[in-house]
Write an enzyme that holds these catalytic residues in place. Structure first.
Site, PDB file in Angstrom:
ATOM      1  CG  ASP A 288       5.769  -4.162   5.411  1.00 28.22           C
ATOM      2  OD1 ASP A 288       5.968  -5.008   6.501  1.00 28.22           O
ATOM      3  OD2 ASP A 288       5.250  -3.152   5.600  1.00 28.22           O
TER       4      ASP A 288
ATOM      5  CG  ASP B 203       6.548  -6.738   9.714  1.00 28.29           C
ATOM      6  OD1 ASP B 203       6.307  -6.657   8.653  1.00 28.29           O
ATOM      7  OD2 ASP B 203       6.456  -5.741  10.783  1.00 28.29           O
TER       8      ASP B 203
END
Length: 501
Positions: A98, A285
């Site tokens: 992430d 992201d």
């Protein structure tokens, strides 16, 4: 830790690569697997809400090289995850890599009161000879729930790389059904240390400090072809040229925390929305599955592509009762930022209106804050009208357009459903990044599951309002990264984009 344990850790690190795929070209690949899209699990697969109230408890303050390839698994085109090992001998976990967070966490064997922990692998410190418990209590709040636990250290295996004395969080409580349904055990954050909860050292920082990568770069290829077994690939220390076309175009990172940069205008078809003409903050992201942006623009997108959102009676009421007044104020030359105050719908609070701390229109509607909802809707209507005024439309045409946009305000959860048969009629959408247009076709920004009459399609855009000064903020998640191979250049503080191959 005794000398014999240090030696044991070194030996185990030498043996651990057998757990993963090794490559003959000096690069370490982390692969991604594929699973069919299941629309009922989209919400569990997505980490929504991480920027509205903040995912982190820490606020956004926001060549002969060693290369590590990590294969990733694609679940629902909404989760991309791969395997890592923690401990000596290694205990295997699936994690989301992430770029929108900075901590490594996995469930702990001490997690006994959360159902989610029983559906995933749990770390057992007593079974690792290199384990050290730090014991600081830590908590991370996500939009879909909160995890809490304590800090520890141990050896961590990522692809062929063995990171010694790596900080991580042993989670003892997972507070949401989303974590039960998620196919991943934990999360490995690849953001900057500025947003690391507890100031723990991120995995990527230790890779650099321990000399495991010579090039301070990692790169993502996310495979959006659901017929392929391979879900994607994460490369530490370089890039895999087989997964992109041409050259990467780079833009500087503007704020360390998230991987943030300045984005220019956003276009629907070939038409500017005008919303980001002066620039907008954006982040890339890998932990967000969709494309998130301000409610104002996402509503316009949903209308343009025919997506069905929540019918807002307040929005329609405002157009009926105040549309003419808003129009007249704009035409008379009143600054757009002052129109809603002069119309009596917003009350000034310093430099911002009272709605500047409002997350979304629908959320505040649910809270029953009627006045605040009208203020927020008014601010959106002003932007919509202002954009139409540039096109010299008549008042009647503009008010009718705004009234229709009211029907496309996204649902509280952010998703909007669309007719799968209408993809051929939908416009392309484009992001301006570094003076270059990055275009997505309907087939690329629509998520589809099922075939024939059972097919369901979901808009790849979700609404998320981040107030100034951090916002407006766009989040370019997996929908964007699946089309554009992305390089995260830590050494030069820049991001690179090229067409995925």
């Amino acid at each position: 830790m005794g000398i014999r344990y240090v030696w044991l850790a070194v030996c185990l690190c030498a043996l651990l690569p057998s757990m993963f795929d090794a490559s003959s070209d000096g690069l370490l690949r982390i692969n991604i697997k594929k699973r069919p899209l299941d629309v009922n699990s989209i919400k569990a697969a997505r980490k929504d809400g991480k920027y509205g109230n903040g995912l982190k408890t820490t606020p956004l303050g926001l060549g002969d090289s060693s290369v590590d390839f990590v294969p990733l698994t694609n679940y629902l085109d909404a989760q991309y995850y791969g395997e890592i090992g923690i401990g000596s001998p290694p205990q295997t976990f699936t994690v989301i890599f992430d770029t929108g967070s900075s901590n490594l966490w996995v469930p702990s064997s001490k997690c006994i009161f959360s159902i989610a922990c029983y559906f995933h692998h749990r770390f057992k410190g007593t079974q690792s000879s290199t384990y050290t418990k730090i014991g600081d209590a830590l908590q991370i709040s996500y939009g879909s729930g909160t995890i809490s636990g304590f800090s520890s250290k141990d050896a961590v295996q990522v692809g062929d790389l063995c990171i010694e004395d790596q900080d991580f969080i042993e989670v003892t409580k997972e507070g949401s059904l989303s974590f039960v349904l998620g196919k991943f055990d934990g999360i490995l954050g690849l953001g900057f240390k500025e947003i690391s909860v507890g100031d723990l050292q991120p995995v990527w920082y230790n890779m650099i400090d321990q000399g495991l990568v010579k090039e301070q770069v990692f790169s993502f290829w996310l495979n959006r072809n659901e017929d392929d077994e391979e879900g994607g690939e994460l490369v530490f220390g370089g890039v895999d040229p087989s997964h992109f076309i041409g050259e990467h175009s780079y833009v500087p990172v503007t704020k360390k925390g998230y991987w943030q940069f300045n984005m220019g205008d956003f276009l629907i078809g070939n038409q500017s929305t005008g919303f980001c003409e002066g620039g907008c903050a954006a982040i890339v992201d890998s932990g967000t599955s969709l494309l998130a942006g301000p409610t104002t623009i996402v509503t316009e997108i949903n209308y343009a592509i025919g997506a069905e959102g929540v019918l807002s009676s307040e929005c329609k009421t405002l157009v009926t009762e105040y549309g003419d007044m808003i129009w007249d104020l704009l035409v008379s030359g009143v600054t757009p930022g002052k129109v809603c105050s002069q119309a009596g719908l917003c009350f000034s609070n310093g430099a911002q209106s009272v709605s500047s701390n409002i997350k979304t229109v629908v959320e505040e509607e649910n809270r029953g804050l009627q006045d605040t909802v009208y203020c927020e809707v008014c601010e959106m209507a002003v932007i919509w009208m202002q954009n139409q005024l540039r096109q010299k439309e008549t008042k009647e045409v503009v008010l009718d357009y705004v009234n229709k946009l009211c029907e496309s305000i996204p649902s509280p959860a952010g998703e909007s459903v669309i007719d799968c048969n209408s993809l051929s009629k939908m416009p392309n959408v484009s992001f301006t990044i570094g003076e270059k247009l990055y275009t997505l076709t309907p087939e690329q920004y629509i998520l589809k599951t099922g075939e024939g009459i059972a097919a369901v399609c979901i808009s790849g855009f979700m609404a998320l309002d981040v107030p100034p000064p951090a916002g407006p903020l766009w989040i370019l998640g997996d929908v964007f990264m699946g089309v554009y191979h992305t390089v995260f250049d830590y050494g030069n503080l820049q991001l690179g984009f090229a067409k995925s191959a």
